[in-house]
Design an enzyme around this catalytic site. Structure first.
Site, mmCIF file in Angstrom:
data_model
loop_
_atom_site.group_PDB
_atom_site.id
_atom_site.type_symbol
_atom_site.label_atom_id
_atom_site.label_comp_id
_atom_site.label_asym_id
_atom_site.label_seq_id
_atom_site.Cartn_x
_atom_site.Cartn_y
_atom_site.Cartn_z
ATOM 1 N N ASP A 1 3.862 3.135 -7.675
ATOM 2 C CA ASP A 1 2.573 3.149 -8.362
ATOM 3 C C ASP A 1 1.580 4.034 -7.612
ATOM 4 O O ASP A 1 1.204 3.744 -6.481
ATOM 5 C CB ASP A 1 2.035 1.720 -8.478
ATOM 6 C CG ASP A 1 0.934 1.588 -9.504
ATOM 7 O OD1 ASP A 1 0.208 2.559 -9.721
ATOM 8 O OD2 ASP A 1 0.803 0.490 -10.088
ATOM 9 N N HIS B 1 2.808 2.441 -12.430
ATOM 10 C CA HIS B 1 1.691 1.754 -13.073
ATOM 11 C C HIS B 1 1.974 1.333 -14.514
ATOM 12 O O HIS B 1 1.640 0.214 -14.926
ATOM 13 C CB HIS B 1 0.459 2.663 -13.043
ATOM 14 C CG HIS B 1 -0.844 1.947 -13.094
ATOM 15 N ND1 HIS B 1 -1.299 1.160 -12.063
ATOM 16 C CD2 HIS B 1 -1.800 1.892 -14.053
ATOM 17 C CE1 HIS B 1 -2.492 0.665 -12.376
ATOM 18 N NE2 HIS B 1 -2.804 1.090 -13.580
ATOM 19 N N SER C 1 -4.410 -3.433 -14.177
ATOM 20 C CA SER C 1 -5.287 -2.384 -13.680
ATOM 21 C C SER C 1 -6.731 -2.881 -13.612
ATOM 22 O O SER C 1 -7.009 -3.853 -12.911
ATOM 23 C CB SER C 1 -5.135 -1.134 -14.563
ATOM 24 O OG SER C 1 -5.676 -0.001 -13.942
#
Length: 409
Positions: free
Chosen positions: A351, A384, A181
């Site tokens: 995601d 994610h 991320s």
């Protein structure tokens, strides 16, 4: 790529933080995660040594005075895992509103940090400024606004160089970098500036965050419509503390919208994660989220609003001129990342934060990269959180990362 008007105000950081923050109120109220004894001891005692791994705590001081916590797992469980003096170093860099504990919430057999240690790597875990074990400074106190006067620019120019320089000197070797991320954003921006390349052997980007123009959730859209540039005014706080009352009240109000399912915020905001166990999510929520600078969140909002990666915009040409010598913030040009830097990029079809279309834009900026140096993995059913907490990540992702690392030796 032209950005969507609503999605560019706050998407990746604010939607993620909303999930973390609102759930955090339900899960553990006002505590700061681990109990006081574990907090004092650090991540090693709380999540590594208890599983039989050697683990060491270090302090790293940035050139602007922040004291960062860094953990090292130098070998496998019980001293095993191809022990020796030349184990290749790997640095794990977490994302926004979490800390290094995110790499350690799974059992050892499913944790990337411990899997790497068991497979012959010298593992280092970073904790950026403002997180639980990195709220120290040589002169500033975290209770003052000055301590929180930073954005992810400062992570690029101060935190990441300090950490990588420290690991490089300790290990005497170039480093394999793994980011998730915002940890990918930090690396991409740094590499585009030509920084750290001489100390990095390869880069692995999990759920990469760079170009951020898409959103697929009702809650994400709702939050994005908030005018994030006014967060500082609304809360009057330099520190964005997920467990503080002002932020709590604001975020709880979002759940009153009838179209928002606040009972499944993880799926609503990160996408439908396929492979998380209840015990892992429970442990994750006992340890996260972490504070960050409000200014950092505003910068991330600017990033998605403008559809480009650039330095923090002070909102005034004169102020920008004062800081940068030009009226607009300088841009991070990802096409300038050295084409021979080995990169492994893994992203998921479910995601909601690192959207497939946005990753495709990132890949387009790397289109001139040496073909044999860019390895791309697409996992259709991953969202994610699956990349760092998924029960199947070892077989689907981590084994491939290890093979990638060994090919760079």
């Amino acid at each position: 790529m032209a950005p969507n008007s609503y999605s560019l105000s706050s998407f990746p950081f604010f939607s993620l933080c909303t999930f973390l923050l609102v759930l955090s109120f339900q899960a553990f109220g006002s505590s700061r995660g681990l109990d006081d004894k574990s907090d004092a001891a650090g991540n090693c005692a709380a999540a590594v040594a208890i599983h039989g791994y050697e683990c060491h705590e270090f302090d790293v001081i940035t050139d602007d005075g922040y004291i960062l916590s860094l953990q090292r797992i130098p070998q496998g469980r019980g001293g095993g895992g191809f022990s020796g003096p030349n184990r290749p170093p790997v640095l794990l860099q977490h994302g926004v509103l979490v800390d290094g504990m995110t790499w350690l919430v799974n059992p050892p057999e499913q944790s990337l940090a411990m899997i790497l240690a068991d497979n012959g790597f010298d593992v280092w875990i970073s904790n950026i400024r403002g997180t639980r074990f990195s709220t120290r400074h040589v002169t500033l106190d975290p209770s003052t606004p000055e301590f929180w006067d930073w954005t992810w620019d400062d992570l690029v120019f101060h935190d990441l160089p300090a950490i990588i320089e420290f690991v490089f000197k300790q290990s005497g070797q170039k480093i394999h970098y793994v980011g998730h991320s915002m940890g990918t954003l930090m690396a991409l921006a740094s590499f585009s500036e030509g920084k750290l390349i001489d100390k990095v052997r390869s880069a692995t980007l999990l759920s990469p965050i760079a170009y951020l123009s898409h959103m697929t959730t009702t809650l994400g859209v709702l939050v994005a419509r908030a005018f994030v540039g006014e967060i500082t005014t609304i809360f009057g706080l330099a520190e964005f503390n997920p467990k503080g009352e002002p932020v709590s009240n604001f975020l709880k109000a979002l759940c009153t919208d009838p179209e928002v399912d606040c009972y499944d915020l993880l799926a609503a905001l990160t996408g439908k994660n396929c492979c998380l166990s209840n015990s892992t999510v429970e442990l994750f929520l006992k340890n996260e989220p972490q504070s960050t600078a409000t200014k950092n969140l505003v910068h991330l909002a600017q990033t998605v609003r403008d559809g480009i990666l650039s330095r923090y915009d002070y909102g005034n040409a004169d102020f920008n001129e004062e800081h940068y010598g030009e009226s607009k913030p300088p841009i991070y040009d990802l096409s300038k990342i050295p084409s021979d830097l080995p990169i492994y990029l893994s992203y998921g079809g479910e995601d909601a934060l690192s959207d497939v279309k946005d990753v495709e834009t990132l890949l387009d900026s790397l289109k001139l990269h040496d073909e044999d140096k860019l390895h791309v993995q697409y996992i259709n059913d991953y969202a994610h959180a699956d990349f760092i907490m998924g029960e199947t990540a070892k077989d689907i992702v981590y084994n491939q990362i290890i093979a990638f690392f060994r090919n760079q030796q």
